[in-house]
Design a protein around this motif. Structure first.
Motif, PDB file in Angstrom:
ATOM      1  N   UNK A 296      -3.272  10.322   9.081  1.00 29.34           N
ATOM      2  CA  UNK A 296      -2.956  10.799   7.618  1.00 29.34           C
ATOM      3  C   UNK A 296      -3.666   9.865   6.653  1.00 29.34           C
ATOM      4  N   UNK A 297      -3.387   8.696   6.937  1.00 27.80           N
ATOM      5  CA  UNK A 297      -3.883   7.471   5.848  1.00 27.80           C
ATOM      6  C   UNK A 297      -5.255   6.954   6.164  1.00 27.80           C
ATOM      7  N   UNK A 298      -5.471   6.478   7.372  1.00 25.46           N
ATOM      8  CA  UNK A 298      -6.576   5.948   8.044  1.00 25.46           C
ATOM      9  C   UNK A 298      -7.056   4.557   7.233  1.00 25.46           C
TER      10      UNK A 298
ATOM     11  N   UNK B 118       1.346  15.509  -8.605  1.00 20.17           N
ATOM     12  CA  UNK B 118      -0.016  15.412  -9.163  1.00 20.17           C
ATOM     13  C   UNK B 118      -1.085  14.481  -8.701  1.00 20.17           C
ATOM     14  N   UNK B 119      -0.379  13.408  -7.756  1.00 23.60           N
ATOM     15  CA  UNK B 119      -1.214  12.546  -7.281  1.00 23.60           C
ATOM     16  C   UNK B 119      -1.009  12.454  -5.648  1.00 23.60           C
ATOM     17  N   UNK B 120      -1.027  13.672  -5.140  1.00 24.00           N
ATOM     18  CA  UNK B 120      -0.625  14.140  -3.754  1.00 24.00           C
ATOM     19  C   UNK B 120      -2.117  13.421  -2.892  1.00 24.00           C
ATOM     20  N   UNK B 121      -1.834  12.854  -2.112  1.00 20.52           N
ATOM     21  CA  UNK B 121      -2.891  12.199  -1.172  1.00 20.52           C
ATOM     22  C   UNK B 121      -3.657  11.050  -1.807  1.00 20.52           C
ATOM     23  N   UNK B 122      -3.132  10.617  -2.877  1.00 19.67           N
ATOM     24  CA  UNK B 122      -3.731   9.387  -3.546  1.00 19.67           C
ATOM     25  C   UNK B 122      -3.083   8.185  -2.901  1.00 19.67           C
ATOM     26  N   UNK B 123      -3.852   7.019  -2.804  1.00 23.90           N
ATOM     27  CA  UNK B 123      -3.454   5.592  -2.386  1.00 23.90           C
ATOM     28  C   UNK B 123      -3.351   4.748  -3.483  1.00 23.90           C
ATOM     29  N   UNK B 124      -2.656   3.738  -3.541  1.00 20.61           N
ATOM     30  CA  UNK B 124      -2.468   2.788  -4.273  1.00 20.61           C
ATOM     31  C   UNK B 124      -2.064   1.497  -3.721  1.00 20.61           C
ATOM     32  N   UNK B 125      -2.914   0.484  -4.195  1.00 25.84           N
ATOM     33  CA  UNK B 125      -2.625  -0.739  -3.546  1.00 25.84           C
ATOM     34  C   UNK B 125      -2.089  -1.864  -4.800  1.00 25.84           C
ATOM     35  N   UNK B 126      -0.948  -2.579  -4.350  1.00 24.84           N
ATOM     36  CA  UNK B 126      -0.416  -3.353  -5.048  1.00 24.84           C
ATOM     37  C   UNK B 126      -0.353  -4.910  -4.896  1.00 24.84           C
ATOM     38  N   UNK B 127      -0.634  -5.964  -5.461  1.00 20.19           N
ATOM     39  CA  UNK B 127      -0.452  -7.388  -5.020  1.00 20.19           C
ATOM     40  C   UNK B 127       0.539  -7.996  -5.912  1.00 20.19           C
ATOM     41  N   UNK B 128       1.841  -8.250  -4.984  1.00 19.80           N
ATOM     42  CA  UNK B 128       3.143  -8.461  -5.794  1.00 19.80           C
ATOM     43  C   UNK B 128       3.582  -9.679  -5.035  1.00 19.80           C
TER      44      UNK B 128
ATOM     45  N   UNK C 159       0.986  -1.272  -0.014  1.00 16.70           N
ATOM     46  CA  UNK C 159      -0.147  -0.043   0.102  1.00 16.70           C
ATOM     47  C   UNK C 159       0.810   1.110   0.124  1.00 16.70           C
ATOM     48  N   UNK C 160       0.791   2.189  -0.909  1.00 16.43           N
ATOM     49  CA  UNK C 160       1.362   3.257  -1.052  1.00 16.43           C
ATOM     50  C   UNK C 160       0.627   4.474  -1.204  1.00 16.43           C
ATOM     51  N   UNK C 161       1.043   5.726  -0.305  1.00 17.02           N
ATOM     52  CA  UNK C 161       0.372   7.020  -0.028  1.00 17.02           C
ATOM     53  C   UNK C 161       1.407   7.889  -0.619  1.00 17.02           C
ATOM     54  N   UNK C 162       0.982   8.869  -1.741  1.00 14.24           N
ATOM     55  CA  UNK C 162       1.673  10.091  -1.961  1.00 14.24           C
ATOM     56  C   UNK C 162       1.580  10.881  -0.997  1.00 14.24           C
ATOM     57  N   UNK C 163       2.507  11.361  -0.348  1.00 11.41           N
ATOM     58  CA  UNK C 163       2.688  12.485   0.457  1.00 11.41           C
ATOM     59  C   UNK C 163       3.460  13.460  -0.080  1.00 11.41           C
ATOM     60  N   UNK C 164       3.581  13.723  -1.183  1.00 10.93           N
ATOM     61  CA  UNK C 164       4.493  14.968  -1.768  1.00 10.93           C
ATOM     62  C   UNK C 164       3.380  15.785  -2.290  1.00 10.93           C
ATOM     63  N   UNK C 165       3.620  16.963  -1.551  1.00  6.52           N
ATOM     64  CA  UNK C 165       2.495  18.103  -1.604  1.00  6.52           C
ATOM     65  C   UNK C 165       2.738  18.723  -3.246  1.00  6.52           C
ATOM     66  N   UNK C 166       3.800  18.429  -3.889  1.00  8.59           N
ATOM     67  CA  UNK C 166       3.797  19.208  -5.273  1.00  8.59           C
ATOM     68  C   UNK C 166       3.624  17.901  -6.310  1.00  8.59           C
TER      69      UNK C 166
END
Length: 150
Positions: A140-142, A79-89, A70-77
């Motif tokens: 922050x992520x909840x 384009x995907x700021x505050x977006x969450x992504x799940x990967x199954x690897x 699970x990845x969360x974009x914490x970079x304010x600048x």
């Protein structure tokens, strides 16, 4: 998909003796530099994270088992700021995940046996470079780590 996150399919070359599993080569287009390689294991159902690196880039490949990354974009600048992504690897989706700095990540072992995650980072480990957060109590992520029935 989170900006600057790179997912690269990897090869497994099996034969009657076993297999070779590629991960990262110095002549690969996504190779930046070598800092350190280490392996992280987790037992079934165990959650590791949240971690955020401020200087080093991570290159994750799961060589045994399966994880939910699970990845969360914490970079304010970004384009995907505050977006969450799940990967199954892992065994069923063998790939390299290149994770830029400023991404908060965690993983859960979802196989019924221990998983082994290999990480080839761009810098040697430095505890002052990494931020850690509680995986079960981080406002922050909840994020709910439970299995989602679709």
């Amino acid at each position: 998909m989170i900006e600057e996150l790179i997912i690269t399919p990897l090869r497994k070359i099996p034969d009657e003796r076993g297999s070779i599993m590629h991960m990262l080569r110095s002549d690969s287009p996504h190779f930046i530099k070598f800092g350190e390689i280490y392996f992280s294991t987790a037992y079934p159902g165990v959650i590791k994270g949240w971690h955020e690196h401020t200087k080093q880039i991570q290159n994750y490949a799961v060589i045994s088992g399966m994880i939910k990354l699970v990845l969360y974009d914490n970079r304010e600048k970004s384009s995907t700021y505050k977006k969450l992504q799940e990967l199954y690897i892992g065994d069923e989706n063998y790939c390299l995940v290149t994770i830029p700095t400023g991404i908060i990540m965690g993983y859960k072992c979802i196989s019924n046996y221990k998983c082994i995650l290999a990480n080839c980072s761009t810098l040697p480990h430095d505890p002052n470079e990494m931020k850690s957060y509680d995986p079960l109590n981080f406002d922050k992520i909840n994020y709910d780590w439970a299995i989602k029935m679709k």
